[in-house]
Design a protein around this motif. Structure first.
Motif, PDB file in Angstrom:
ATOM      1  N   GLY A  26       5.367   9.957  -6.987  1.00  0.00           N
ATOM      2  CA  GLY A  26       4.399   9.535  -5.984  1.00  0.00           C
ATOM      3  C   GLY A  26       4.077  10.687  -5.068  1.00  0.00           C
ATOM      4  O   GLY A  26       3.941  11.825  -5.492  1.00  0.00           O
ATOM      5  N   SER A 275       6.247  -2.123  -1.632  1.00  0.00           N
ATOM      6  CA  SER A 275       6.417  -1.312  -2.835  1.00  0.00           C
ATOM      7  C   SER A 275       5.538  -0.068  -2.837  1.00  0.00           C
ATOM      8  O   SER A 275       5.787   0.868  -3.605  1.00  0.00           O
ATOM      9  N   HIS A 276       4.506  -0.046  -1.982  1.00  0.00           N
ATOM     10  CA  HIS A 276       3.635   1.127  -1.896  1.00  0.00           C
ATOM     11  C   HIS A 276       4.168   2.169  -0.908  1.00  0.00           C
ATOM     12  O   HIS A 276       3.601   3.251  -0.800  1.00  0.00           O
TER      13      HIS A 276
END
Length: 421
Positions: A26, A275-276
């Motif tokens: 990410g 979750s982000h």
């Protein structure tokens, strides 16, 4: 537009995590990433008129040019402080260094004050919360000198251009939050950040005190806030942070009261609404496990009233067990623990005044960017080591100098992430 200056040199000073294995999942983590896409080693950004954020790899400091000179928050490290001083000189060549301010006593934020002092040729005062004084004097680290002046609840600097606030125990028991009223800007370190999970298993966090500290932060009339790690934020950022910890507490509390074990809770409390957020894959499970231990130790789920217990204690207890990384061991004991295939064996060698050992990859896949950090019972954080990949079945050596510091116990909690696919 904010002015920036950055450097692309390779860095070996890294932060966070006793044993970290991860390769750029990410967004880049709040430290140096491996490979050619690694962010610049340092960057100076003007965040308000005369107020600058200095980023060193994954740590942020702040300095403000005031009517009385420059006030520099958090030297970060010996290496960082040398560049920090150069940046202050570049931005404000005619200004004196009026004071150094510690956000808290942790070594990865407060080390390097003497470097700043020497660069400016002055015996600059150092300000910190009163709870930082005794531990730093006991530690006797010349690179992390104790404060020359302390405060209990609030302190004003530069004729009111800067305010220091103590909001209670949070990530530590000596956390000072800075507020610059003319700019509506705050500086807060470690106990809050922008859309990011709490550090590992929340071992160094005091609960339920954390809720009060974050609520107290929201009582300060800031509009912009700079953090010790990661990008800056606003009031909504802090509201989201508070909501996360409340949701985590509620979800784990329900699991504990239902009789779920720590393992069962870690599998069932997924915090999917977050979750982000940064570090979800790395720290979600650790956050859940840490909260489960804190609530269980406080008596939740035992049919009685919730007590102070470990839910209200942080992770720097002297001697005995603490929660910085789940467990402390004695000065002469050996750490031998594995997580998801990475086995860390570490012990303290008093002759060399260093922690030395190995990390073994017991899996059939490469472990990416392995690094090791040790936390002493005094609150000092050692390392982490430079990143290195460990091939399947291979073993890599680890050494972390302790600098002669006197301590009774220490901890080194492994944290593992996945390599990029």
């Amino acid at each position: 537009m904010a002015r920036k200056r950055s450097s692309g040199s390779t860095a070996t000073l890294l932060i966070a995590g006793a044993l970290w294995v991860g390769c750029g999942e990410g967004e880049p983590p709040s430290d140096e990433s491996a490979g050619t896409d690694a962010p610049a080693q340092f960057e100076t950004t003007e965040v308000a008129e005369g107020v600058y954020q200095f980023r060193w790899i994954g740590h942020n400091a702040l300095f403000a040019v005031t009517s009385e000179g420059v006030f520099a928050f958090d030297p970060i490290s010996v290496e960082a402080a040398a560049t920090y001083a150069e940046e202050i000189r570049r931005v404000a060549p005619d200004a004196e260094l009026a004071a150094i301010v510690y956000s808290h006593r942790d070594a990865d934020h407060a080390t390097g004050a003497e470097v700043l002092r020497e660069a400016f040729g002055t015996d600059t005062p150092i300000f910190a919360h009163e709870n930082a004084d005794a531990p730093l004097r006991e530690a006797g680290d010349p690179d992390l000198p104790p404060p020359t002046s302390t405060f209990a609840e609030t302190m004003t600097l530069a004729g009111g251009e800067i305010e220091l606030h103590y909001l209670g125990r949070s990530h530590s028991d000596d956390m000072a939050v800075a507020f610059l009223p003319a700019h509506g800007l705050a500086f807060a370190v470690d106990f809050v950040s922008r859309d990011r999970f709490g550090y590992m298993d929340l071992g160094s966090f005091y609960f339920p005190d954390m809720f009060g500290a974050i609520e107290g932060l929201l009582e300060i009339p800031f509009e912009q806030i700079v953090f010790g790690h990661g990008p800056s934020g606003d009031r909504a950022t802090i509201e989201r942070q508070l909501a996360y910890y409340r949701d985590l507490d509620a979800a784990v509390r329900d699991a504990v009261e239902a009789g779920l074990s720590e393992d069962e809770t870690a599998e069932s409390v997924l915090m999917e609404d977050y979750s982000h957020w940064d570090r979800y894959d790395d720290w979600r499970e650790l956050n859940v496990r840490g909260m489960h231990r804190k609530l269980s130790a406080a008596g939740v789920g035992e049919g009685g009233e919730e007590g102070e217990g470990e839910h209200g204690e942080g992770g720097h207890d002297e001697g005995g067990e603490g929660e910085e990384s789940g467990e402390y061991v004695g000065r002469s004991e050996t750490w031998d623990a594995a997580r998801r295939g990475a086995r860390l064996v570490l012990s303290y060698d008093p002759g060399r005044e260093a922690f030395a050992g190995t990390v073994e990859n017991t899996t059939g896949e490469t472990l990416c960017a392995v690094r090791v950090e040790v936390h002493l019972s005094t609150g000092t954080e050692l390392g982490p080591t430079a990143r290195t990949d460990v091939a399947p079945g291979a073993t890599t050596a680890v050494e972390l100098p302790a600098g002669g510091e006197v301590f009774e116990s220490w901890t080194a909690h492994p944290e593992i992430s996945s390599c990029p696919s």
